[in-house]
Structure formats: C-alpha cells, structure tokens
Design an enzyme around this catalytic site. Structure first.
Site, short mmCIF file in Angstrom:
data_model
loop_
_atom_site.label_atom_id
_atom_site.label_comp_id
_atom_site.label_asym_id
_atom_site.label_seq_id
_atom_site.Cartn_x
_atom_site.Cartn_y
_atom_site.Cartn_z
N CYS A 270 0.80 -1.23 0.00
CA CYS A 270 0.00 0.00 0.00
C CYS A 270 0.84 1.28 0.00
CB CYS A 270 -0.95 0.00 1.20
SG CYS A 270 -2.19 -1.30 1.16
N HIS B 40 -3.81 7.21 3.10
CA HIS B 40 -4.12 5.93 2.48
C HIS B 40 -5.55 5.55 2.83
CE1 HIS B 40 -3.91 1.94 0.99
NE2 HIS B 40 -3.92 1.36 2.18
N ASN C 256 -10.18 -0.23 -0.76
CA ASN C 256 -8.73 -0.09 -0.67
C ASN C 256 -8.11 -0.62 -1.96
OD1 ASN C 256 -5.99 -0.22 -0.15
ND2 ASN C 256 -6.17 -1.38 1.75
#
Length: 335
Positions: A118, A259, A289
C-alpha cells in the site's frame, strides 16, 4: 528527505477503475459472508468497489490511468524518461508489468516495477523525485493493483475491503520551493508476516498444495485490532515527522490525502493530527482499498474536484504491509 530546493512538480494526473461498481449487497451475495451493508459502511466506509473483468490485468488499468495523466500534462509518451509502476499484483512474477505498460502507452523509456504494498506510490514518488533531480525530465509514477484476485472470498476481515484501481502522476522539473518539498520513507521488516501473501514467490513456489490451501491469497496472521492500531500510530507519527522536516505546522496543511484502507483509521489519524474532516480527501466509499492506487487516485480525484489550488500544502501519508510507510509534503505550484 527534504527536497524543497529541488523543484519537483506534478505535471498531470489520471485515475481509472475497471469494470462496473460492485455494491456491498452484491459482494455479500457472491461471497456468502455473514455481514451486512450497514456494517461495511459504518465500519469500513465502503459502499462499493470495482473488480477487474476477466482478461484485464494490472498493466491494463495502469496504462489507462497513465494515458489520462499524459493528456493532462500535454506530454507525449515518447517524452517519458522512466516509468515506475508501483504494484503488489503484477501481471506475472517476471517480467515487470511496467514493460507491458510501456508498450501499451507507446513509450520507449526504461520501465520498472516497485513492490511496497500500500505504500508503493509514495516510495515511487520519492524515487521519481531523485531521478528528476539527477537530470531526467519526465517520470511517470503509477500506483495500480488488481487485489480482488488475491483475497479469499470467505475472509470477513479482508474481502470487503479491497478493490481494483489505478492512479498515475507525471513528475517534471519545476521551480525551487514549489512542488514536492519533503519525502519520508519507513520500513519495519520484523512485522512482515502480520499481513502477507505466502505463496507464489521463491520462498514458496506454486504447487498443488499451495493452490489447494489458498496460499496465493493475502492473509492476516494477527488480530485485526493490531493492524488497525499500528496503522493509526504509524501514519500519525509519519505525518508529524514529515511536517517537522518541512518546517510546517499541521495547521498549515490545506489538503490531507491519507491511504484509504478503512474510514475509521483515516478519521482517527486526522483527529490525532488536529486536521478537520473538510480537509480530508475521501475516495474509499466508491473504491475500497486499491492498495498502491489509493494515493494517486485520491490525488487526481481532489484535483479534478478543484480542491487543490495554487499554494495549497498537501500532506500525503500511507502505511501498509511490510510493515511499510511513507509521507510527503507537496505545495501546489502557481499556474
């Protein structure tokens, strides 16, 4: 890394989501998970996500976002000096999916993959800034993942969270004091097995047993609360450190792009930093996500909504598997 004298600016951005939206109700229907639309919305902040159709790989969605970024930057693909594709779901174990992206967009420059889960895009942004500082003219940085193919459908903790998507940005030389003014990276490999994909690499090559046991999917080996709390503390600390490095107070931040892994994580980090919800860019509601794609997707989303104006100070922060984390400060240049 303080880069305030470098003058690294983002010339153009683009984003792309493959296929049609998949609602929470459709996800529950396909997986049989014991959850509800209300629970997913209230706990994760996700109303829908996209899953790439059969035959569409990470390179395809990365190329789509890149073409949009090139058009916005008014730069030909032939003028790119480097392509950095940040992804943990490359088309193959070898070669780099960036090679396919290069071909799809008609570029001729060197192309490479960067795998930091990520946190990938901000690691790529840092890399690109160094390349521009060393003399390259235009560097394309892409965050793209097709994570839906690496999550177990019976995994209540992970399956509702992840989606597929891409974002891209083109970095070029600007004026000192504008653009990227600070970048900070972090890794703690002692916690890499908290969240990882066991099979498919040299440690555990594909086998009948690895497929039978579904070891090519991402697994979480600790309680979800540990990942949740770690993400909040890491992103809070990275944000504080990068502002100190850039000699800015958190009150001076105009736009916060964290994020997009969980709305409660994002809200907790913003609260810890004293950043109002009006400054937070949120895309998780319609993307889920999308791993390395979350930061560049949210950046392009904010730009197209005209939430970023000349002189605005943008704080980026992310945390991911590895453990990895990164933060950056960007000042939007004057037109």
């Amino acid at each position: 890394m303080k880069t305030s004298s470098w003058g690294i600016r983002i010339q153009g951005t683009g984003r792309y989501l493959p296929g049609t939206p998949v609602s929470n109700l459709e996800l529950i229907s396909k997986s049989g998970l014991d959850t509800s639309d209300d629970w997913i919305v209230s706990n994760l902040g996700i109303r829908q996500r996209h899953w790439a159709p059969e035959g569409i790989a990470t390179s395809h969605i990365a190329a789509e976002a890149s073409l949009i970024a090139l058009e916005e930057a008014n730069i030909s693909s032939k003028d790119l000096d480097r392509i950095i594709l940040c992804t943990s779901t490359g088309d193959w174990t070898s070669p780099a999916a960036a090679s396919k992206v290069q071909n799809l967009i008609g570029a001729t420059c060197p192309a490479e993959d960067k795998q930091v889960a990520c946190s990938g895009f901000l690691f790529g942004l840092d890399h690109a800034a160094r390349l521009i500082y060393s003399g390259e003219r235009n560097v394309l940085v892409i965050g793209a993942d097709v994570k839906s193919r690496f999550i177990r459908k019976n995994d209540l903790r992970l399956f509702p969270i992840f989606g597929d998507g891409a974002g891209a940005a083109i970095l070029s030389k600007g004026k000192p004091g504008e653009g990227l003014i600070a970048s900070r990276l972090w890794t703690d490999g002692s916690k890499l097995e908290h969240l990882y994909t066991p099979a498919g690499g040299s440690a555990m090559p594909a086998s009948f047993e690895s497929v039978q046991k579904d070891l090519h999917s991402t697994i979480m080996q600790v309680e979800g609360k540990i990942i949740f709390d770690d993400a909040i503390s890491i992103m809070t600390l990275m944000s504080q450190k990068i502002c100190e490095e850039a000699e800015l107070s958190l009150d001076e931040i105009d736009v916060f792009i964290p994020h997009q892994a969980n709305i409660r994580i994002m809200s907790s980090v913003a609260k810890n930093l004293g950043i109002s919800s009006e400054k937070v860019v949120t895309t998780i509601d319609h993307t889920g996500n999308i791993v390395a794609g979350t930061i560049p997707y949210a950046l392009d989303f904010a730009r197209k909504q005209e939430r970023i104006k000349p002189g605005y100070k943008i704080l980026f922060v992310c945390a991911g598997a590895g453990y990895s984390a990164a933060a950056a400060i960007y000042i939007e240049p004057a037109i």
